[in-house]
Design an enzyme around this catalytic site. Sequence first.
Site, PDB file in Angstrom:
ATOM      1  N   GLY A  46       2.715  -5.116   7.302  1.00 43.96           N
ATOM      2  CA  GLY A  46       3.163  -5.023   5.922  1.00 43.96           C
ATOM      3  C   GLY A  46       4.677  -5.154   5.887  1.00 43.96           C
ATOM      4  CB  CYS A  88       8.914   1.801   9.374  1.00 45.88           C
ATOM      5  SG  CYS A  88       9.663   0.928   7.992  1.00 45.88           S
ATOM      6  CG  HIS A 130       4.496   2.348   5.258  1.00 49.06           C
ATOM      7  ND1 HIS A 130       4.781   3.153   6.351  1.00 49.06           N
ATOM      8  CD2 HIS A 130       5.487   1.422   5.224  1.00 49.06           C
ATOM      9  CE1 HIS A 130       5.894   2.724   6.935  1.00 49.06           C
ATOM     10  NE2 HIS A 130       6.350   1.675   6.271  1.00 49.06           N
TER      11      HIS A 130
HETATM   12 ZN    ZN Z   1       8.015   0.379   6.554  1.00 50.27          ZN
END
Ligand code: ZN
Length: 185
Positions: A46, A88, A130
């Site tokens: 993502g 992330c 997220h």
């Molecule tokens: Zn992230």
Amino acid sequence: MSLLDIYLLDAPILREVTRPVGEVTEDLRRLAKDMFDTMYAAKGIGLAAPQVGRHERLFVVDVEGAKHVLINPEILAAEGSDVGEEGCLSIPDVYGDVERATRVLMRALDLDGKVFELEAKDLLARCLQHELDHLNGKLFIDYLSLLKRRSAIAKYRKTHGEERPISRKIVAAEAAEHHHRDEEF
Ligand code: ZN
């Protein structure tokens, strides 16, 4: 193919709230394509607009073949809860357990400017939550306990050095060698 720089933990843009998209333009479609290319090269599942230095309310995901662009997304319903590990692309080498809803129903615009609803569970649901957080200037480390957050940030700073940059270049060759983690959004 054009790969975008990914902004990192110390970049102020990651803490800004994005602006709703008024009209889905050709520029926005190009941005979404570049974001997919960048996300794949960085081995993520993502990527949200602020992570590539943009203020639009938009993110892309590709979780186990479920590939979506969400523009002006909102959560209509959420249920269940589960704790799972997240990372992330903007905070390389740092991981932490985050509690999220296990099922979500979201509404957004697609690249044709049409409204659609997306029902998701498990990893896709986690990824959507997220990414939506990114559009509100929120990062997964914000959910960690104070102690864990401190140690995550300390680890990030130690790994990336005193002179750490606020963005990183993503290049296809380097990405191939990058250790793959499924949990990086
Ligand atoms: Zn992230």
